[in-house]
Design a protein around this motif. Structure first.
Motif, PDB file in Angstrom:
ATOM      1  N   LEU A 119       5.939  -8.968   9.395  1.00  8.31           N
ATOM      2  CA  LEU A 119       6.022  -7.713   8.651  1.00  8.31           C
ATOM      3  C   LEU A 119       5.828  -7.938   7.161  1.00  8.31           C
ATOM      4  CD1 LEU A 119       8.932  -5.884  10.532  1.00  8.31           C
ATOM      5  CD2 LEU A 119       6.477  -5.487  10.705  1.00  8.31           C
ATOM      6  N   LEU A 120       6.282  -9.086   6.664  1.00 10.03           N
ATOM      7  CA  LEU A 120       6.021  -9.426   5.257  1.00 10.03           C
ATOM      8  C   LEU A 120       4.526  -9.623   5.048  1.00 10.03           C
ATOM      9  CD1 LEU A 120       8.907 -11.968   4.510  1.00 10.03           C
ATOM     10  CD2 LEU A 120       8.799  -9.557   3.855  1.00 10.03           C
ATOM     11  N   ALA A 121       3.886 -10.288   6.000  1.00  9.74           N
ATOM     12  CA  ALA A 121       2.444 -10.532   5.882  1.00  9.74           C
ATOM     13  C   ALA A 121       1.656  -9.233   5.960  1.00  9.74           C
ATOM     14  CB  ALA A 121       1.993 -11.491   6.986  1.00  9.74           C
ATOM     15  N   TRP A 122       2.214  -8.257   6.675  1.00 10.94           N
ATOM     16  CA  TRP A 122       1.526  -6.982   6.805  1.00 10.94           C
ATOM     17  C   TRP A 122       1.666  -6.118   5.553  1.00 10.94           C
ATOM     18  CZ3 TRP A 122       3.197  -1.747   7.829  1.00 10.94           C
ATOM     19  CH2 TRP A 122       2.149  -0.905   8.197  1.00 10.94           C
ATOM     20  N   GLY A 123       2.581  -6.511   4.650  1.00  6.97           N
ATOM     21  CA  GLY A 123       2.702  -5.796   3.386  1.00  6.97           C
ATOM     22  C   GLY A 123       4.037  -5.141   3.139  1.00  6.97           C
ATOM     23  N   CYS A 124       5.001  -5.363   4.024  1.00  6.74           N
ATOM     24  CA  CYS A 124       6.327  -4.783   3.828  1.00  6.74           C
ATOM     25  C   CYS A 124       7.137  -5.633   2.852  1.00  6.74           C
ATOM     26  CB  CYS A 124       7.084  -4.696   5.154  1.00  6.74           C
ATOM     27  SG  CYS A 124       6.365  -3.579   6.358  1.00  6.74           S
ATOM     28  N   THR A 125       7.969  -4.993   2.059  1.00  9.88           N
ATOM     29  CA  THR A 125       8.946  -5.731   1.264  1.00  9.88           C
ATOM     30  C   THR A 125      10.060  -6.205   2.198  1.00  9.88           C
ATOM     31  OG1 THR A 125      10.153  -3.704   0.774  1.00  9.88           O
ATOM     32  CG2 THR A 125       8.469  -4.404  -0.826  1.00  9.88           C
ATOM     33  N   PRO A 126      10.897  -7.161   1.766  1.00  8.02           N
ATOM     34  CA  PRO A 126      11.947  -7.681   2.657  1.00  8.02           C
ATOM     35  C   PRO A 126      12.882  -6.603   3.199  1.00  8.02           C
ATOM     36  CG  PRO A 126      11.652  -9.152   0.794  1.00  8.02           C
ATOM     37  CD  PRO A 126      10.799  -7.962   0.521  1.00  8.02           C
TER      38      PRO A 126
ATOM     39  N   ARG B 269      16.279  -4.846  -4.913  1.00 11.84           N
ATOM     40  CA  ARG B 269      15.359  -4.764  -6.051  1.00 11.84           C
ATOM     41  C   ARG B 269      14.649  -3.413  -6.045  1.00 11.84           C
ATOM     42  NH1 ARG B 269      13.082  -9.670  -4.182  1.00 11.84           N
ATOM     43  NH2 ARG B 269      11.145  -8.473  -3.939  1.00 11.84           N
ATOM     44  N   MET B 270      14.159  -3.016  -7.207  1.00 13.61           N
ATOM     45  CA  MET B 270      13.493  -1.724  -7.355  1.00 13.61           C
ATOM     46  C   MET B 270      12.349  -1.557  -6.350  1.00 13.61           C
ATOM     47  SD  MET B 270      13.287   1.035  -9.584  1.00 13.61           S
ATOM     48  CE  MET B 270      13.779   0.430 -11.196  1.00 13.61           C
ATOM     49  N   GLU B 271      11.490  -2.573  -6.237  1.00 12.07           N
ATOM     50  CA  GLU B 271      10.321  -2.437  -5.368  1.00 12.07           C
ATOM     51  C   GLU B 271      10.719  -2.334  -3.897  1.00 12.07           C
ATOM     52  OE1 GLU B 271      10.436  -6.843  -6.723  1.00 12.07           O
ATOM     53  OE2 GLU B 271      10.928  -4.852  -7.496  1.00 12.07           O
ATOM     54  N   CYS B 272      11.833  -2.974  -3.525  1.00  8.66           N
ATOM     55  CA  CYS B 272      12.297  -2.879  -2.137  1.00  8.66           C
ATOM     56  C   CYS B 272      12.787  -1.468  -1.816  1.00  8.66           C
ATOM     57  CB  CYS B 272      13.419  -3.888  -1.886  1.00  8.66           C
ATOM     58  SG  CYS B 272      12.864  -5.604  -1.742  1.00  8.66           S
ATOM     59  N   VAL B 273      13.563  -0.896  -2.721  1.00  2.07           N
ATOM     60  CA  VAL B 273      14.075   0.459  -2.501  1.00  2.07           C
ATOM     61  C   VAL B 273      12.927   1.466  -2.503  1.00  2.07           C
ATOM     62  CG1 VAL B 273      15.603   2.253  -3.398  1.00  2.07           C
ATOM     63  CG2 VAL B 273      16.327  -0.145  -3.452  1.00  2.07           C
ATOM     64  N   GLU B 274      11.966   1.292  -3.399  1.00  2.00           N
ATOM     65  CA  GLU B 274      10.802   2.177  -3.435  1.00  2.00           C
ATOM     66  C   GLU B 274      10.024   2.111  -2.123  1.00  2.00           C
ATOM     67  OE1 GLU B 274       9.561   2.281  -8.171  1.00  2.00           O
ATOM     68  OE2 GLU B 274       8.896   0.607  -6.909  1.00  2.00           O
ATOM     69  N   ASP B 275       9.951   0.942  -1.530  1.00  2.00           N
ATOM     70  CA  ASP B 275       9.160   0.755  -0.317  1.00  2.00           C
ATOM     71  C   ASP B 275       9.745   1.511   0.873  1.00  2.00           C
ATOM     72  OD1 ASP B 275       6.842  -0.348   0.793  1.00  2.00           O
ATOM     73  OD2 ASP B 275       7.928  -2.038   1.661  1.00  2.00           O
ATOM     74  N   LEU B 276      11.038   1.868   0.809  1.00  2.00           N
ATOM     75  CA  LEU B 276      11.643   2.638   1.896  1.00  2.00           C
ATOM     76  C   LEU B 276      11.041   4.033   2.007  1.00  2.00           C
ATOM     77  CD1 LEU B 276      15.451   1.769   1.614  1.00  2.00           C
ATOM     78  CD2 LEU B 276      13.769   0.831   3.211  1.00  2.00           C
ATOM     79  N   ASP B 277      10.350   4.492   0.955  1.00  8.04           N
ATOM     80  CA  ASP B 277       9.699   5.802   1.018  1.00  8.04           C
ATOM     81  C   ASP B 277       8.672   5.856   2.140  1.00  8.04           C
ATOM     82  OD1 ASP B 277      11.173   6.777  -1.054  1.00  8.04           O
ATOM     83  OD2 ASP B 277       9.606   6.592  -2.573  1.00  8.04           O
ATOM     84  N   ARG B 278       8.200   4.714   2.574  1.00  5.38           N
ATOM     85  CA  ARG B 278       7.199   4.693   3.642  1.00  5.38           C
ATOM     86  C   ARG B 278       7.791   5.113   4.987  1.00  5.38           C
ATOM     87  NH1 ARG B 278       4.659  -1.199   2.951  1.00  5.38           N
ATOM     88  NH2 ARG B 278       3.165  -0.446   4.511  1.00  5.38           N
ATOM     89  N   LEU B 279       9.115   5.150   5.070  1.00  4.95           N
ATOM     90  CA  LEU B 279       9.770   5.631   6.282  1.00  4.95           C
ATOM     91  C   LEU B 279       9.762   7.155   6.364  1.00  4.95           C
ATOM     92  CD1 LEU B 279      12.931   3.336   6.356  1.00  4.95           C
ATOM     93  CD2 LEU B 279      10.930   3.158   7.851  1.00  4.95           C
ATOM     94  N   GLU B 280       9.530   7.820   5.237  1.00  6.50           N
ATOM     95  CA  GLU B 280       9.564   9.284   5.227  1.00  6.50           C
ATOM     96  C   GLU B 280       8.460   9.871   6.109  1.00  6.50           C
ATOM     97  OE1 GLU B 280      11.675  11.367   3.963  1.00  6.50           O
ATOM     98  OE2 GLU B 280      12.883  10.061   2.676  1.00  6.50           O
ATOM     99  N   PRO B 281       8.711  11.066   6.660  1.00  2.00           N
ATOM    100  CA  PRO B 281       9.905  11.899   6.492  1.00  2.00           C
ATOM    101  C   PRO B 281      11.078  11.386   7.337  1.00  2.00           C
ATOM    102  CG  PRO B 281       8.374  12.987   7.958  1.00  2.00           C
ATOM    103  CD  PRO B 281       7.674  11.754   7.465  1.00  2.00           C
ATOM    104  N   CYS B 282      12.237  11.328   6.718  1.00  2.00           N
ATOM    105  CA  CYS B 282      13.436  10.849   7.402  1.00  2.00           C
ATOM    106  C   CYS B 282      14.307  12.032   7.799  1.00  2.00           C
ATOM    107  CB  CYS B 282      14.226   9.902   6.510  1.00  2.00           C
ATOM    108  SG  CYS B 282      13.423   8.319   6.224  1.00  2.00           S
ATOM    109  N   GLY B 283      14.953  11.899   8.912  1.00  2.00           N
ATOM    110  CA  GLY B 283      15.838  12.936   9.418  1.00  2.00           C
ATOM    111  C   GLY B 283      16.327  12.533  10.791  1.00  2.00           C
ATOM    112  N   ALA B 284      16.623  13.509  11.638  1.00  2.00           N
ATOM    113  CA  ALA B 284      17.073  13.216  12.995  1.00  2.00           C
ATOM    114  C   ALA B 284      16.031  12.373  13.721  1.00  2.00           C
ATOM    115  CB  ALA B 284      17.314  14.525  13.751  1.00  2.00           C
ATOM    116  N   GLY B 285      16.487  11.318  14.388  1.00  2.00           N
ATOM    117  CA  GLY B 285      15.577  10.438  15.118  1.00  2.00           C
ATOM    118  C   GLY B 285      14.924   9.379  14.265  1.00  2.00           C
ATOM    119  N   ASN B 286      14.897   9.593  12.961  1.00  2.00           N
ATOM    120  CA  ASN B 286      14.334   8.620  12.018  1.00  2.00           C
ATOM    121  C   ASN B 286      15.142   8.698  10.730  1.00  2.00           C
ATOM    122  OD1 ASN B 286      12.470   6.731  10.823  1.00  2.00           O
ATOM    123  ND2 ASN B 286      11.456   8.452   9.820  1.00  2.00           N
ATOM    124  N   PRO B 287      16.412   8.270  10.784  1.00  2.00           N
ATOM    125  CA  PRO B 287      17.301   8.473   9.639  1.00  2.00           C
ATOM    126  C   PRO B 287      16.978   7.566   8.461  1.00  2.00           C
ATOM    127  CG  PRO B 287      18.384   7.133  11.300  1.00  2.00           C
ATOM    128  CD  PRO B 287      17.074   7.579  11.902  1.00  2.00           C
TER     129      PRO B 287
END
Length: 673
Positions: free
Chosen positions: A19-26, A457-475
């Motif tokens: 997943l790191l190689a694919w471009g995800c932050t830790p 780190r800032m870049e790690c927290v920013e990268d969580l935006d890729r999970l959006e849209p978040c809600g039921a089933g994908n919190p």
């Protein structure tokens, strides 16, 4: 009242290299791995609509669109019959807007919450027939209206029912009943909101899903989010598209509402839709003024949109004021002592559209089922909310002799009752509760422990935006810092909220805890705590920083636990006073948990307790650990930022538990039966 049970993974987060190689932050990689998405992460994050199901999979879609095409061709007088919540309002407006654009004489009917209640009623059917309506299409309701549908058909009014609620054994005899929860429906697109089913009707009618989505994605997204549908698969793609439309080309009403709510310069997410837009739309239905929301969504006039947006924001403030007033009255009625059983309160001047919200707050605050009853003369209408796995529907069934009527499900219900029967109902519900107590304690389920500063780190927290849209089933990922130091605790927002500062890994973290006061937590400045939170990026005067949006805070460990683990034998015995001495099976459970971690636990009692099933009271666990240390089997080390590290002493000789002085002292203190 039940104490909140924290479920914290005992293991350190795993960060797959692929997943790191694919471009995800830790941090994102660790979250995706924890959700079992190592092999599906790319498809999930880059979803482009491949999961959109064929609307023709929905049972009865063929007769539904055939009848609708007939109505369009003949320019029949059609009524869209909806519901007064956000799902019902958005689906009603979408379908009415589409039919009018096709030249259909279409009117919108949404029942009054206080006067008519939920769903199709015979009086409304007869009224629509009198106006010349020949076809009624329901949205977000209708699947249980067997008698009302029969009435319509007898009058010569056809009905197409679109709904997403559970079906009864007998379906209405309508032209079509389109509901993915029909037993004979094999729809592959997942769980749909009412607006989602209506959207599928239009997709089938048009034969072009993308064209309908381009036009109505914002309405479908708002209704889907507000009705707390799972944001996975088809819904995830629809909501993604809807958020893009809201940001780039919103309809005038939603643009005006976002501006009036102060959302112009803020990032738009499913959460902001759910917590900012949806309550304002919902307030109109709760307070019996649903027309304001309807006009807002249907208008093409910027001036009209601005006027309606102001009305909705005012209605929402009125709703909040009513809610707070009723909340304070409820607390006064409960008195100074916490209730010991189900809460049943009744009063004449309460608003029927708001008491359900207060019942939810009461159940969460006191960890008990709550019933709020609005009295009107000799009758009352009540809203009920459950807690801790207590089955409300079964409880109301047992109390039926004291009620005029009731309906709902295990978690929420409504009832009607005679004023004189309220005390008898309260007693009957309390008796049932004592015999059938809740089976589950409320839990705070942490997805991942943060074990290194790099994860925040800032870049790690920013990268969580890729999970959006978040809600039921994908919190949103709920993370936890264990063994952090509480450095500051400052009230903000006129004392309604808290700003916290935590220290961990030698770094300081700013946190905010909404709707909590300084009195809501036992933790004081300088205490070691566990903090559960959602990480986010805070922007203030163009300065960006990582902020922790708090969801829970607890002492780590308790003061009694510290005394048991670190005090002299007299202090330890005093701190453990009244605790039933643990037995050999308790020691075995803890020892196996330590062995499963290789004989070492760096996250103290909280980390160890997370591995036990069931979890132990902390003081009892501390007694076991102190006794093991006393017998030379365990080393307990207090460490800054970690509180306690636990290490099994290798090759230690066998020991007799009866030789522990702490256990001997407890056996003398604990009353014998």
């Amino acid at each position: 009242m039940m104490e909140m049970q924290w479920n914290i993974p005992a293991q350190d987060p795993e960060i797959p290299e692929k997943l790191l190689a694919w471009g995800c932050t830790p941090l994102l990689a660790a979250v995706l791995h924890a959700r079992g998405m190592d092999d599906t992460a790319e498809q999930f994050l880059e979803e482009r609509g491949s999961s959109m199901a064929d609307p023709m999979e929905l049972t009865d879609m063929v007769p539904a669109i055939e009848r609708l095409r007939q109505a369009i061709a003949a320019n029949e007088h059609v009524a869209v019959y909806g519901d007064y919540d956000v799902d019902g309002i958005t689906s009603s407006c979408m379908l009415a807007d589409y039919l009018r654009s096709r030249g259909v004489q279409c009117e919108l009917y949404i029942p009054d919450r206080m006067e008519e209640g939920y769903g199709v009623n015979e009086g409304a059917v007869r009224e629509l027939h009198g106006r010349g309506v020949s076809l009624i299409i329901t949205v977000d309701c209708g699947v249980t209206t067997v008698e009302e549908t029969a009435c319509a058909m007898a009058l010569g009014v056809d009905m197409i029912i679109t709904d997403h609620h559970e079906c009864r054994e007998t379906l209405p005899s309508a032209v079509a009943v389109v509901d993915p929860k029909r037993p004979d429906c094999d729809y592959s697109g997942g769980e749909l909101a009412g607006v989602g089913v209506a959207f599928k009707l239009l997709c089938a009618l048009e034969g072009d899903t993308e064209r309908v989505l381009d036009r109505y994605a914002d309405l479908v997204a708002v209704g889907t989010i507000a009705d707390v549908m799972p944001l996975t698969g088809e819904n995830r793609y629809i909501v993604k598209r809807g958020l893009e439309k809201l940001e780039n080309a919103p309809r005038p009403g939603l643009r005006a509402l976002m501006a009036e709510a102060g959302m112009q310069d803020k990032k738009l997410t499913a959460s902001t839709v759910g917590y900012v837009l949806a309550p304002r739309l919902n307030a109109s239905g709760r307070l019996g003024q649903v027309e304001s929301a309807v006009q807002l969504l249907l208008t093409s006039s910027t001036a009209e949109a601005g006027k309606r947006a102001m009305e909705l924001c005012r209605l929402n403030r009125d709703r909040q004021s009513l809610e707070m007033e009723i909340w304070q009255q409820a607390l006064q009625m409960l008195g100074d002592r916490p209730p010991a059983g189900p809460i049943v309160l009744a009063r004449e001047d309460w608003h029927q559209g708001v008491i359900g919200i207060v019942a939810s707050r009461l159940s969460e605050c006191f960890s008990l089922p709550a019933v709020m009853i609005c009295l009107d003369g000799e009758r009352g209408k009540g809203s009920c909310r459950s807690f801790g796995g207590f089955n409300l529907f079964e409880a109301l069934s047992e109390c039926a002799g004291t009620l005029d009527g009731f309906g709902g499900h295990a978690l929420a219900a409504g009832l009607t009752i005679q004023r004189e029967n309220v005390p008898a109902f309260r007693a009957a519900l309390t008796d049932y509760y004592r015999i059938h107590p809740p089976t589950a304690a409320p839990t705070l389920d942490v997805e991942m422990r943060v074990n290194a500063p790099e994860l925040l780190r800032m870049e790690c927290v920013e990268d969580l935006d890729r999970l959006e849209p978040c809600g039921a089933g994908n919190p949103r990922p709920l993370l936890c810092l264990t063994g952090a130091r509480l450095v500051e605790k400052t009230p903000i927002g006129n004392g309604k909220h808290l700003r916290l500062r935590l220290e961990k890994f030698g770094q300081l973290y700013d946190a905010v805890w909404f709707s909590h006061t300084a009195e809501d937590t036992e933790a004081r400045t300088g205490d070691w705590v566990d903090a559960a939170f959602y990480p986010q990026i805070n922007v203030f005067r163009a300065h960006r920083s990582v902020q922790l949006l708090m969801s829970g805070l607890r002492l780590h460990p308790s003061e009694a636990g510290v005394q048991i683990l670190t005090g002299d034998m007299e202090q330890a015995a005093a701190a453990a006073g009244g605790i039933k001495p643990p037995v050999r099976d308790d020691f075995a459970l803890v020892w196996r948990a330590l062995a499963a971690q290789g004989g070492r636990c760096t996250e103290g009692t909280a980390g160890l307790n997370a591995m036990l099933a069931p979890a132990m009271r902390e003081e009892k666990l501390c007694v076991i650990l102190r006794a093991l240390a006393e017998l030379g089997l365990l080393r307990i080390t207090q460490a800054p930022g970690m509180c306690f590290e636990l290490s099994v002493i290798p090759n230690a000789p066998k020991a007799d538990l009866a030789a522990s002085r702490l256990l001997q002292a407890l056996k003398k203190q604990y009353p014998q039966k």
